[in-house]
Design a protein around this motif. Structure first.
Motif, PDB file in Angstrom:
ATOM      1  N   SER A  37       6.547   2.612   2.384  1.00  0.00           N
ATOM      2  CA  SER A  37       6.303   1.409   3.185  1.00  0.00           C
ATOM      3  C   SER A  37       4.995   1.518   3.966  1.00  0.00           C
ATOM      4  O   SER A  37       4.269   0.522   4.117  1.00  0.00           O
ATOM      5  CB  SER A  37       7.472   1.191   4.152  1.00  0.00           C
ATOM      6  N   ALA A  67       0.744 -13.809   0.207  1.00  0.00           N
ATOM      7  CA  ALA A  67       1.056 -12.554  -0.480  1.00  0.00           C
ATOM      8  C   ALA A  67       0.774 -11.363   0.427  1.00  0.00           C
ATOM      9  O   ALA A  67       1.590 -10.433   0.533  1.00  0.00           O
ATOM     10  CB  ALA A  67       0.265 -12.454  -1.776  1.00  0.00           C
ATOM     11  N   TYR A  70       3.304 -11.350   3.341  1.00  0.00           N
ATOM     12  CA  TYR A  70       4.633 -10.931   2.916  1.00  0.00           C
ATOM     13  C   TYR A  70       4.686  -9.413   2.742  1.00  0.00           C
ATOM     14  O   TYR A  70       5.613  -8.746   3.241  1.00  0.00           O
ATOM     15  CB  TYR A  70       5.021 -11.628   1.614  1.00  0.00           C
ATOM     16  N   GLY A  71       3.705  -8.858   2.034  1.00  0.00           N
ATOM     17  CA  GLY A  71       3.695  -7.409   1.820  1.00  0.00           C
ATOM     18  C   GLY A  71       3.567  -6.636   3.120  1.00  0.00           C
ATOM     19  O   GLY A  71       4.226  -5.603   3.311  1.00  0.00           O
ATOM     20  N   ILE A  74       7.065  -6.999   5.117  1.00  0.00           N
ATOM     21  CA  ILE A  74       8.140  -6.209   4.514  1.00  0.00           C
ATOM     22  C   ILE A  74       7.890  -4.716   4.715  1.00  0.00           C
ATOM     23  O   ILE A  74       8.804  -3.953   5.049  1.00  0.00           O
ATOM     24  CB  ILE A  74       8.277  -6.540   3.019  1.00  0.00           C
ATOM     25  N   TRP A 115      17.058  -4.955   1.663  1.00  0.00           N
ATOM     26  CA  TRP A 115      15.641  -4.580   1.591  1.00  0.00           C
ATOM     27  C   TRP A 115      15.238  -4.133   0.190  1.00  0.00           C
ATOM     28  O   TRP A 115      14.077  -4.301  -0.196  1.00  0.00           O
ATOM     29  CB  TRP A 115      15.315  -3.497   2.615  1.00  0.00           C
ATOM     30  N   LEU A 118      14.351  -7.384  -1.298  1.00  0.00           N
ATOM     31  CA  LEU A 118      13.064  -7.887  -0.795  1.00  0.00           C
ATOM     32  C   LEU A 118      11.890  -7.121  -1.391  1.00  0.00           C
ATOM     33  O   LEU A 118      10.829  -7.704  -1.645  1.00  0.00           O
ATOM     34  CB  LEU A 118      13.032  -7.809   0.734  1.00  0.00           C
ATOM     35  N   TRP A 119      12.074  -5.832  -1.635  1.00  0.00           N
ATOM     36  CA  TRP A 119      11.005  -5.073  -2.282  1.00  0.00           C
ATOM     37  C   TRP A 119      10.810  -5.517  -3.732  1.00  0.00           C
ATOM     38  O   TRP A 119       9.685  -5.529  -4.240  1.00  0.00           O
ATOM     39  CB  TRP A 119      11.312  -3.574  -2.240  1.00  0.00           C
ATOM     40  N   CYS A 122       8.836  -8.582  -3.453  1.00  0.00           N
ATOM     41  CA  CYS A 122       7.464  -8.233  -3.081  1.00  0.00           C
ATOM     42  C   CYS A 122       6.675  -7.744  -4.289  1.00  0.00           C
ATOM     43  O   CYS A 122       5.524  -8.144  -4.490  1.00  0.00           O
ATOM     44  CB  CYS A 122       7.490  -7.166  -1.992  1.00  0.00           C
ATOM     45  N   LEU A 126       3.429  -9.826  -5.577  1.00  0.00           N
ATOM     46  CA  LEU A 126       2.094  -9.223  -5.562  1.00  0.00           C
ATOM     47  C   LEU A 126       1.547  -9.036  -6.974  1.00  0.00           C
ATOM     48  O   LEU A 126       0.347  -9.270  -7.224  1.00  0.00           O
ATOM     49  CB  LEU A 126       2.137  -7.880  -4.833  1.00  0.00           C
ATOM     50  N   SER A 154       5.293  -0.704  -3.894  1.00  0.00           N
ATOM     51  CA  SER A 154       6.361  -1.698  -3.778  1.00  0.00           C
ATOM     52  C   SER A 154       7.395  -1.493  -4.877  1.00  0.00           C
ATOM     53  O   SER A 154       8.607  -1.630  -4.650  1.00  0.00           O
ATOM     54  CB  SER A 154       5.777  -3.115  -3.864  1.00  0.00           C
TER      55      SER A 154
END
Length: 239
Positions: A37, A67, A70-71, A74, A115, A118-119, A122, A126, A154
């Motif tokens: 992360s 983008a 968001y990255g 997260i 999560w 969400l990854w 992501c 991306l 990611s």
């Protein structure tokens, strides 16, 4: 599962072993997730914006600021969450209440599973925006390495957070070992020590003389029943 007892932890109040803690698969996955992360949001913040042809900064992912935002979001939240859950894992064995342990495990399951999803989003987001980015938008491949690093880590984060979810589910399925805890531990109250049992030192006299069985005096006078009241009856002599 490592450890025994309530939700994979031993008896409450046991000494903390840092070496054994660092060797646990769950701790290793958290450290990897923490590093991944940090790479994602660090790469985007440092080199994820370019100012091609103007003073305004644009996101390297097809000039789509969403983008990059968001990255960054997260990754930053995941970075802080890893620190929180590492501290929680360190203090988990000190939690005496089974209800509190259950809440902690359920929080881990919910957050880690969410999560991981969400990854995945992501990574797809991306990667899609990077494919649409033209070379004209990145002169001399400015920010290209940062974009690739964010996409790559990611992708790795999907598996680390999914692994954390699996480990948390295993802890939850392990359940509780009620043999290590009294009913007071379930409510979070300290156990009450019972009063010691006092053993009586008085001797138990198992023999008791039955009533009216004493030996009669052999010298006591005896009497006869007189059949005729007209004749006097006297006291007999003792035998």
């Amino acid at each position: 599962m490592d450890g025994v007892g309530s939700f994979g932890a031993g008896r409450a109040g046991a000494a903390f072993d840092p070496v054994a803690f660092l060797q646990q698969p769950q701790t290793i996955l958290r450290i990897l997730s923490w590093i991944f992360s940090m790479v994602v949001f660090g790469s985007i913040i440092n080199e994820g914006y370019v100012n091609h042809g103007s003073q305004r900064l644009y996101c390297v992912f097809n000039k789509n600021n969403n983008a990059c935002n968001y990255g960054t979001t997260i990754g930053l939240i995941a970075f802080l969450a890893c620190i929180f859950f590492i501290i929680l894992d360190m203090k988990f064995q000190q939690i005496s209440s089974i209800k509190d342990r259950k809440k902690a495990v359920m929080l881990d399951i919910g957050f880690s599973g969410f999560w991981a999803f969400l990854w995945f989003v992501c990574f797809c987001f991306l990667a899609n925006q990077w494919q649409r980015t033209t070379p004209d938008e990145l002169p001399l491949n400015q920010g290209a390495d940062a974009a690739r690093a964010a996409i790559t880590f990611s992708f790795f984060s999907i598996f680390t957070w999914a692994g954390l979810t699996v480990r948390a589910v295993q802890k939850y399925m392990l359940g509780t070992d009620m043999s290590l805890f009294t009913t007071e531990h379930v409510d979070g109250n300290p156990p009450v020590q019972p009063y010691p049992t006092v053993t009586s030192t008085e001797p138990n006299d198992t023999y008791q003389s039955p009533p009216f069985t004493e030996n009669l005096d052999s010298n006591a006078p005896t009497y006869q029943i007189c059949p005729d009241t007209s004749q006097g009856c006297g006291t007999n002599s003792t035998s």
